[in-house]
Each structure stands twice: as C-alpha cells, then as structure tokens.
Design an enzyme around this catalytic site. Structure first.
Site: not given
Ligand code: HSE
Length: 398
Positions: A11, A200
């Site tokens: 993607t 994150k």
């Molecule tokens: N799986 C992640 C989210 C995608 O839902 O934020 C982006 O890091």
C-alpha cells in the site's frame, strides 16, 4: 537526477511511486533536479502496474548500483527490512521509511550507521502517517524542552472507539466494521492491544529526549477491555474514552512513557479527533501546547510524508545527518507508578464505594462505577478496591 529504489510494493510503497509520478514536475522544481524511480524490489511481479517494468527481486542490484541515491523501505516488520536497511546505509544510500517497528526497535543502530556513512535515515511517516510531526518537533520546536507529549497515535483504535461512542456499536462490532473498511488488519492485535501506539510514543519520546526509549520500557494497555458501559459512564461526566500514548518529562529530566485508555474531557480538541484521524499534542517549555492533526494512516497520506523525506535526503546528499537519538547512559525512565491521576473504575459486582469517589450510576447488583476525586497511583487505587474483584480502571485526563 535523484534515483530512488522502493523496497516493498504494498500500500505505502505503491503510494510512493504514485506521488513521485503525479508530482514529478513540482518535485523537480523544488529540488532543482528530477526524481526518478529506478527500482521496485518485491517478491511479486506487477505486470499491470505503470511501474511494472522497474520490478526486481534481488536486493543486491540496488545495493551495488552507485546511481541509487535514496532507498524507500516500505516492507514493514523488523526482519528483512532491518537487513536491507543496514545494507543500504552501509552502501552509502540514504534510507527513508514508514516502518515504526523498525525505527522503534533498531533506530539507535540505524541512525549510528547513517551518521558514520554521512547519509540520512528519515522516518517522518512512522508516526502520524501523513501528519508532519517529527520534523516540526526536531526543527520548529528545537528551542524547547519538550515537557509532555500525549495523543491519539493509532487510527484503527480511534475508529473503533468512535463507533462505540457515536454509533453504540460493541467493541466486537466496531472491530468487524473496521476490518470490513480495511482500517483494521485481519490480525488486529498490534493495533487493539496498543503495540502500534507504543512504538510511536517510543519514537516521539526518543526524539524529545535525544535518548533511546525502547518499547519494552513503555507500559502498554490496549482497548480490548472497553465496553459500551464504560462509554456510557464516561458520557455521564462529559468525557470520551480515547487510547493515548503519553510521555511526561519530570523536572530532573527523567521521563515516563506509556499507552493506555483515558477518559478525556469531551470539550477538548483531542476528544474531537474522531474516526481514523490522529491528534498529537506537544507541550514545549517555551511554546506551550501545540497540536498536530490529520490522517494518521492511508496510502497517499503516508506516501506524502515518505516522499517529503526522499526530497529532504536528496537536498542533503553527502551531508552528515545529526543523529536523532543515542543509547542513554544509565536509566532515564521512571516508573508509571509515580504518575498519579484520577481514575475511572467499573467493578463486576456491587461494592461499597471507597471514600472520596463520585458515583457514576445507580449502584446495581452487577456493577459499581465511579471516579476518584483524588489523584492516585495505580497501586494506591488498587489498595482501595476489594481484593480479587474483577474490575476495569482507566486514567482520567484532567
Ligand atoms: N495501524 C496503524 C493505525 C497504521 O491504525 O494507525 C498507521 O501506523
């Protein structure tokens, strides 16, 4: 001419190819030279793609091609992506990625190699997808001590919680809908159990401090225990349940980072970040609070951030990049037990509510729900509850 190779044509990787193609002229104007997509490395062929003629299956072709300037790693995970990133950096190529797992777990080593080789390792897209947050934090907020970061860092869980809050869907129904819409993966555990948000906040905390904060140092709780009852109880006190990643810096410089559901006041900007959107608030000691908001995931939004990093790497070709963080000498992280907050509690049976709490509903034989008035550590809270009783407890963000 800047030659780019993309590793992994999924993607995000295919989005990167599209952005480079679509915005070819404006990119050339910005850089003063063209950006050309030379290779796409993937296990599959893509005969129907506009870029199908660039697909190769052997990484060493990219590694050994002196004309490749920037490698885009959009493979994901921390296995083959780690090997290829190491090899690309060692070969003197800048690497750009959206891979938060790799950055959060191996960023220290990869930034060190990049520094030694005088190339860039850039990862704007690893946090907040298309939202500019890493570069603004490192550049525009460079004059600040970052005191606190808190935010909605995962779009999938925010979508699920939004559908529970606004659509009265159960957790299971909301998850199924998120999967049907392509937001949640078939195995959604990394999102719903908080690992994605943990990576994150690890990256943001490491950036904020300049020292490596590992995901293992970040207590993490996801959203799987949240029920419609919790959503309704939160509504009674004008709050919404949101999964937050948070980092707090103490005056002595020690930090605590964690991921957990919070009851957030409904009239705050963060409470109104809905659906798959992300919102990140950063408090600097000079600037005060700033907020970053936008699409935290998705093909073109994420590709936008990746290509911006490609352009940055191209602009700073052969320059020594400053490392974003290094291994800390000694422990920099203090325990979450020291972070006192008010709490929301829901028990699985009626109990006599502890003193100093605000009841959230008529007490029934099945449940008691309340907020503590006092800020407590988790241990202090648990000491006030009947031992062994099934219950959930979430922090209140005041
Ligand atoms: N799986 C992640 C989210 C995608 O839902 O934020 C982006 O890091």
């Amino acid at each position: 001419m800047i030659n780019v190779a993309i590793l992994g044509f999924g993607t995000v990787g295919s989005g990167v190819a599209e952005v480079i193609h679509q915005n070819h002229d404006l990119i050339a104007r910005y850089l003063g030279e063209e950006v050309s997509l030379k290779y796409i490395l993937d296990v599959h062929d893509f005969p129907n793609s506009l870029f199908g003629d660039r697909v190769i299956h052997d990484f060493s072709i990219i590694e050994q091609d002196p004309d490749v300037d920037v490698v885009v790693e959009t493979i994901g995970g921390a296995r083959i992506a780690l090997e290829f990133t190491r090899r690309a950096l060692m070969a003197g190529k800048s690497v750009v990625t959206s891979n938060k797992e790799l950055v959060a777990t191996h960023g220290c080593e990869l930034l060190r190699i990049a520094e030694e080789k005088r190339v860039s390792y850039l990862f704007e897209a690893s946090v907040g997808g298309g939202i500019p947050v890493i570069r603004p934090m490192k550049q525009c907020l460079a004059a600040n001590e970052i005191e606190e970061i808190y935010g909605i860092l995962n779009g999938t869980t925010n979508y699920i919680l939004t559908r529970m809050i606004e659509g009265a869907l159960s957790f299971e129904e909301a998850l199924k809908e998120a999967q049907e819409k392509g937001y949640a993966e078939r195995d959604p555990s990394a999102d719903i159990e908080g690992a994605d948000a943990c990576r994150k906040i690890a990256i943001l905390s490491s950036l904020a401090t300049g020292w490596y904060i590992a995901p293992e140092q970040i207590p993490t709780e996801g959203i799987t225990g949240i029920t419609l009852q919790d959503v309704d109880f939160a509504k009674q006190v004008d709050r919404k349940i949101k999964l937050l990643g948070r980092m707090i810096r103490r005056e002595d410089g020690m930090v605590c980072a964690y991921v957990a559901p919070h009851l957030v006041r409904a009239d705050t900007p963060l409470a109104n970040v809905v659906g798959v959107f992300n919102g990140i608030q950063i408090r600097g000691n000079a600037v005060g609070d700033v907020m970053f908001y936008g699409q935290g995931a998705g093909k073109m939004a994420t590709a936008s951030a990746v290509v911006a990093d490609v352009l940055d790497a191209a602009k700073h070709k052969n320059e020594q990049t400053h490392p974003f963080w290094t291994e800390a000498e000694g422990n920099l992280v203090y325990s979450l037990e020291e972070v006192k907050t008010r709490w929301y509690v829901r028990t699985a049976a009626a109990i006599a509510m502890p003193e100093g709490c605000i009841a959230l509903s008529e007490q029934t034989s099945e449940t008691t729900a309340f907020l503590t008035e006092e800020a407590l550590s988790e241990q202090e809270l648990l000491a006030r509850l009947p031992q062994g009783m099934a219950q959930v407890h979430y922090r209140v963000l005041d």
